[in-house]
Design a protein around this motif. Structure first.
Motif, PDB file in Angstrom:
ATOM      1  N   TYR A 110      -3.980   7.775   1.634  1.00 34.04           N
ATOM      2  CA  TYR A 110      -4.248   6.663   0.897  1.00 34.04           C
ATOM      3  C   TYR A 110      -5.257   5.616   1.767  1.00 34.04           C
ATOM      4  N   GLU A 111      -5.471   5.807   2.789  1.00 37.71           N
ATOM      5  CA  GLU A 111      -6.486   4.854   3.488  1.00 37.71           C
ATOM      6  C   GLU A 111      -7.800   4.564   2.697  1.00 37.71           C
ATOM      7  N   HIS A 148      -5.428   0.522  -3.996  1.00 41.39           N
ATOM      8  CA  HIS A 148      -4.120   0.236  -3.704  1.00 41.39           C
ATOM      9  C   HIS A 148      -3.743  -0.259  -2.494  1.00 41.39           C
ATOM     10  N   ASN A 149      -4.307   0.190  -1.310  1.00 37.53           N
ATOM     11  CA  ASN A 149      -4.105  -0.272   0.007  1.00 37.53           C
ATOM     12  C   ASN A 149      -4.725  -1.296   0.514  1.00 37.53           C
ATOM     13  N   VAL A 152      -6.548   3.216  -8.875  1.00 36.02           N
ATOM     14  CA  VAL A 152      -6.051   2.631  -7.861  1.00 36.02           C
ATOM     15  C   VAL A 152      -6.144   3.231  -6.777  1.00 36.02           C
ATOM     16  N   LEU A 153      -5.863   4.747  -6.845  1.00 37.48           N
ATOM     17  CA  LEU A 153      -5.723   5.756  -5.726  1.00 37.48           C
ATOM     18  C   LEU A 153      -6.996   6.115  -5.247  1.00 37.48           C
ATOM     19  N   ALA A 154      -8.094   5.658  -6.031  1.00 36.41           N
ATOM     20  CA  ALA A 154      -9.378   6.019  -5.591  1.00 36.41           C
ATOM     21  C   ALA A 154     -10.138   5.037  -4.567  1.00 36.41           C
ATOM     22  N   ARG A 155     -11.009   5.545  -3.799  1.00 35.90           N
ATOM     23  CA  ARG A 155     -11.634   4.723  -3.031  1.00 35.90           C
ATOM     24  C   ARG A 155     -12.908   4.011  -3.537  1.00 35.90           C
ATOM     25  N   PHE A 156     -13.532   2.861  -2.777  1.00 37.48           N
ATOM     26  CA  PHE A 156     -14.320   2.038  -3.403  1.00 37.48           C
ATOM     27  C   PHE A 156     -15.536   2.564  -3.181  1.00 37.48           C
ATOM     28  N   GLY A 211       0.866  -1.142   0.045  1.00 35.26           N
ATOM     29  CA  GLY A 211      -0.003   0.165  -0.013  1.00 35.26           C
ATOM     30  C   GLY A 211       0.858   1.176   0.095  1.00 35.26           C
ATOM     31  N   ASN A 212       0.203   2.317   0.057  1.00 34.09           N
ATOM     32  CA  ASN A 212       0.796   3.733   0.322  1.00 34.09           C
ATOM     33  C   ASN A 212       0.447   4.231   1.789  1.00 34.09           C
TER      34      ASN A 212
END
Length: 189
Positions: free
Chosen positions: A14-15, A19-20, A146-150, A8-9
């Motif tokens: 990035y939480e 990607h995390n 990939v850096l966006a939230r679900f 992750g980052n």
């Protein structure tokens, strides 16, 4: 001893992002061991624990995704851990949200964090748990995706997937990679 690395980052920015998901699985494993991955040493946050009767080091690299290999290699060298005892958990856009794939070894499949781990370990032969985050929608930039939230719907699926991925890691420790592959690769979402 096993090293279990969730990719992750770092930072709160990035939480909860796609990607995390590796970090989330590490946190779930830490909860099961009644510990927290909060000790900082060089390029990682880590915790020592016992999981399925095995001594493990749970790590969250703090190098950012594309340099994950630096952190994994540093910990592997320190604990003199062979690649076959390093389990890596990470996101995969080629799998549906929540779908798992356990592998004994393999290529990076386009994942920059895994590319960097392979480069630093000098081998593709380490077990991994891939957690599906869904395919990038048409017109999206991959990094933005990939850096966006679900979405709220996918978040529910991913919460279940985090539990399943933690179960898969436990099975790898208890019964081996082949057993985990047979169990978790057969499950469809």
């Amino acid at each position: 001893m096993y090293i279990i690395a969730g990719l992750g980052n770092p930072t709160k920015t990035y939480e909860g992002t796609r990607h995390n998901i590796g970090f989330e699985v590490i946190d779930r494993l830490a909860d099961r061991c009644r510990t927290q991955v909060t000790v900082r040493k060089n390029k990682v946050l880590y915790a020592k624990a016992i999981l399925e009767g095995e001594r493990v080091i749970l790590i969250k690299p703090q190098t950012y995704m594309n340099l994950s290999g630096e952190a994994v290699r540093e910990v592997a060298d320190y604990y003199k851990t062979e690649p076959e005892n390093i389990i890596v958990i990470y996101d995969d856009i080629n799998l549906e949200p929540g779908q798992l794939r356990v592998r004994q070894k393999g290529s990076a499949g386009g994942h920059n964090g895994i590319k960097n781990i392979i480069a630093h370990l000098g081998t593709q032969e380490f077990p991994r748990v891939r957690v599906g985050v869904g395919e990038k929608p048409k017109g999206w930039d991959l990094a933005d995706y990939v850096l966006a939230r679900f979405s709220p719907e996918d978040r529910k699926i991913m919460d279940e997937a985090v539990d399943l991925a933690a179960d898969a890691v436990e099975m790898i420790l208890r019964e081996g990679v082949a057993a985990a592959m047979n169990t978790y690769n057969a499950k469809k979402k």
